[in-house]
Design an enzyme around this catalytic site. Structure first.
Site, PDB file in Angstrom:
ATOM      1  N   TYR A 137      -8.542   3.723  -3.277  1.00 36.53           N
ATOM      2  CA  TYR A 137      -9.434   2.693  -3.820  1.00 36.53           C
ATOM      3  C   TYR A 137     -10.870   3.063  -3.474  1.00 36.53           C
ATOM      4  O   TYR A 137     -11.151   3.457  -2.340  1.00 36.53           O
ATOM      5  CB  TYR A 137      -9.084   1.333  -3.208  1.00 36.53           C
ATOM      6  N   ASP A 232     -14.624   9.561   0.256  1.00 34.31           N
ATOM      7  CA  ASP A 232     -14.879   8.137   0.404  1.00 34.31           C
ATOM      8  C   ASP A 232     -14.460   7.750   1.819  1.00 34.31           C
ATOM      9  O   ASP A 232     -13.280   7.550   2.108  1.00 34.31           O
ATOM     10  CB  ASP A 232     -14.105   7.334  -0.640  1.00 34.31           C
ATOM     11  N   LYS A 260     -18.473  -0.553   5.362  1.00 36.35           N
ATOM     12  CA  LYS A 260     -17.766  -1.230   6.454  1.00 36.35           C
ATOM     13  C   LYS A 260     -18.455  -1.046   7.818  1.00 36.35           C
ATOM     14  O   LYS A 260     -19.467  -1.693   8.048  1.00 36.35           O
ATOM     15  CB  LYS A 260     -16.292  -0.822   6.415  1.00 36.35           C
TER      16      LYS A 260
HETATM   17  C1  PLP Z   1     -13.574  -1.264   1.105  1.00 36.91           C
HETATM   18  C2  PLP Z   1     -13.595   0.030   0.376  1.00 36.91           C
HETATM   19  C3  PLP Z   1     -14.493   0.288  -0.676  1.00 36.91           C
HETATM   20  C4  PLP Z   1     -15.324  -0.802  -1.292  1.00 36.91           C
HETATM   21  O1  PLP Z   1     -16.244  -1.336  -0.426  1.00 36.91           O
HETATM   22  P1  PLP Z   1     -16.806  -2.829  -0.756  1.00 36.91           P
HETATM   23  O2  PLP Z   1     -17.886  -3.004   0.264  1.00 36.91           O
HETATM   24  O3  PLP Z   1     -15.644  -3.749  -0.608  1.00 36.91           O
HETATM   25  O4  PLP Z   1     -17.326  -2.788  -2.149  1.00 36.91           O
HETATM   26  C5  PLP Z   1     -14.582   1.570  -1.180  1.00 36.91           C
HETATM   27  N1  PLP Z   1     -13.810   2.554  -0.706  1.00 36.91           N
HETATM   28  C6  PLP Z   1     -12.923   2.356   0.288  1.00 36.91           C
HETATM   29  C7  PLP Z   1     -12.129   3.502   0.796  1.00 36.91           C
HETATM   30  C8  PLP Z   1     -12.766   1.082   0.832  1.00 36.91           C
HETATM   31  O5  PLP Z   1     -11.828   0.869   1.770  1.00 36.91           O
END
Ligand code: PLP
Length: 411
Positions: A137, A232, A260
């Site tokens: 994701y 990511d 995060k």
């Molecule tokens: C949480 C997450 C996102 C998205 O971040 P948001 O601040 O919720 O938009 C993107 N990539 C990964 C791997 C994530 O866990």
């Protein structure tokens, strides 16, 4: 309160997983406050919290140093839309920590960071195609909300209404941990390939570590085809090592997406990479990207209050030790996969190597486990396909409480 929320907010929640439908609950937990490893709901019940706002809180809820930094910043003004010293200092902290990042731009969410990294990769390569992995994701970016059709590596189909097929037809979806499938996809689509984007440790199908050679193979495939490698690291950054998965596994991506932990629990994310690529961004370059609240003073203060403490290697020794203790407590109750301070208890005999394996887990049993733990004062992710996030606020007592709550679960 949920009834009121349902009248005002679609589904009563501002992010779908919070509704807790995946674990068979009729209403979500409304949180009143948090402290350390605990949250308290509107009825005054306390829970050991393993969700930790889905990852950002490495020092637990209402961390005193973070609060002090945010209050001090707020008293000087909450937003200026002009450069500040703190954003330069946060950038310096990120560049120092993350091995492949020479320059970084701050944004407000992981979605925004991933979206911008993909745009930059497409501009840099003058190509359109993106290869992603099923079960990874990257936020709710249109082009990345694609799921695979049948077959090994397929052109993506929109996984939500409202996304034109034209937008995902440049997205190729391949199974995680499958080097041959990725190589076949690159052989077939490599000429038009702008980037391979991957969670270097998958966290959004539950924790799925990269198998030996997988990330190296992706690096090689990018080098051979001229595509950029995007890690990511929104979850893994500052979590599996100070420098993220790229430090832990010794692989250098071209672009890195962070979020995060980087914002210390406030809305902040970032993307960065080699100067030569990052300098394509406006105003120096021609790739447009902007944000009214980017580098927001409260968020940069919180980020700095957290990241500055991560220079002490003791932090990661502790996270590893606590992660291992949690793993030992979970192990009798299913199949545990863990990398450092992220872990998932899968309802299967395992191993879980990819999304298909994760989807084969017994999600009803996971729902029963979730409800049992909640009734015993332990809050884990309300979905099988998420992580438990260990923080420095989780000590032996919280792990022991969790073990005891698990002990009388008979599913
Ligand atoms: C949480 C997450 C996102 C998205 O971040 P948001 O601040 O919720 O938009 C993107 N990539 C990964 C791997 C994530 O866990």
């Amino acid at each position: 309160m949920y009834r009121r929320a349902l009248e005002l907010i679609p589904g009563g929640v501002n992010s779908p997983v919070r509704a807790m439908r995946a674990v068979g609950l009729d209403e979500p937990l409304f949180v009143r406050r948090g402290e350390g490893a605990y949250i308290e709901d509107l009825d005054g019940n306390r829970y050991v919290d393993w969700v930790m706002s889905w990852g950002p809180l490495l020092f637990g809820h209402a961390d005193h140093e973070t609060i002090a930094a945010v209050v001090e910043a707020a008293e000087r003004g909450t937003t200026f839309g002009a450069p500040t010293e703190a954003e330069v200092e946060l950038a310096a902290e990120i560049v120092d920590a993350v091995p492949s990042v020479e320059k970084v731009r701050l944004v407000s969410s992981g979605t925004e960071a991933a979206m911008s990294a993909v745009r930059l990769a497409r501009a840099h390569t003058a190509r359109d195609r993106i290869l992603k992995f099923a079960g990874c994701y990257h936020g709710h970016v249109d082009a990345l909300l694609a799921s695979a059709g049948s077959g090994v590596a397929t052109l993506g189909l929109p996984s939500s209404p409202g996304i034109p097929t034209r937008v995902t037809e440049h997205t190729i979806v391949s199974p995680y941990n499958d080097v041959d499938a990725a190589a076949a996809a690159v052989a077939r689509y490599g000429e038009g390939l702008a980037a391979i984007i991957v969670e270097p440790v998958a966290g959004n199908m539950g924790v799925v570590p990269p198998e030996r050679g997988f990330l190296t193979a992706l690096r090689r495939l990018c080098d051979g085809s001229g595509a950029l490698l995007i890690f990511d690291e929104v979850i893994t950054g500052f979590r599996v090592a100070r420098g993220g998965a790229q430090e832990r596994f010794g692989i250098s991506p071209d672009l890195t997406v962070l979020g995060k932990i980087a914002g210390g629990g406030l809305p902040l994310a970032a993307f960065g990479g080699r100067s030569e690529i990052m300098d394509r961004l406006a105003p120096g370059g021609d790739v447009y990207q902007a944000g009214t609240l980017s580098g927001n003073p409260l968020a940069t203060a919180a980020g700095l209050a957290v990241l500055r403490r991560l220079r002490d290697p003791h932090v990661y020794d502790e996270l590893e030790a606590r992660g291992a203790r949690l793993e030992a407590a979970l192990a009798p109750h299913g199949h545990v996969q863990r990398v450092g301070a992220m872990a998932t208890l899968f309802m299967t005999d395992g191993p879980v190597r990819n999304f298909a394996d994760a989807q084969a887990c017994d999600t009803d049993r996971y729902g029963a486990l979730f409800r049992h733990l909640l009734a015993h004062g332990v809050y884990v992710a309300p979905s099988q396909f998420e992580c438990m996030f260990v923080s420095l606020a989780h000590g032996d007592e919280e792990i022991e409480r969790t073990a005891q709550a698990l002990a009388d679960f008979d599913g």
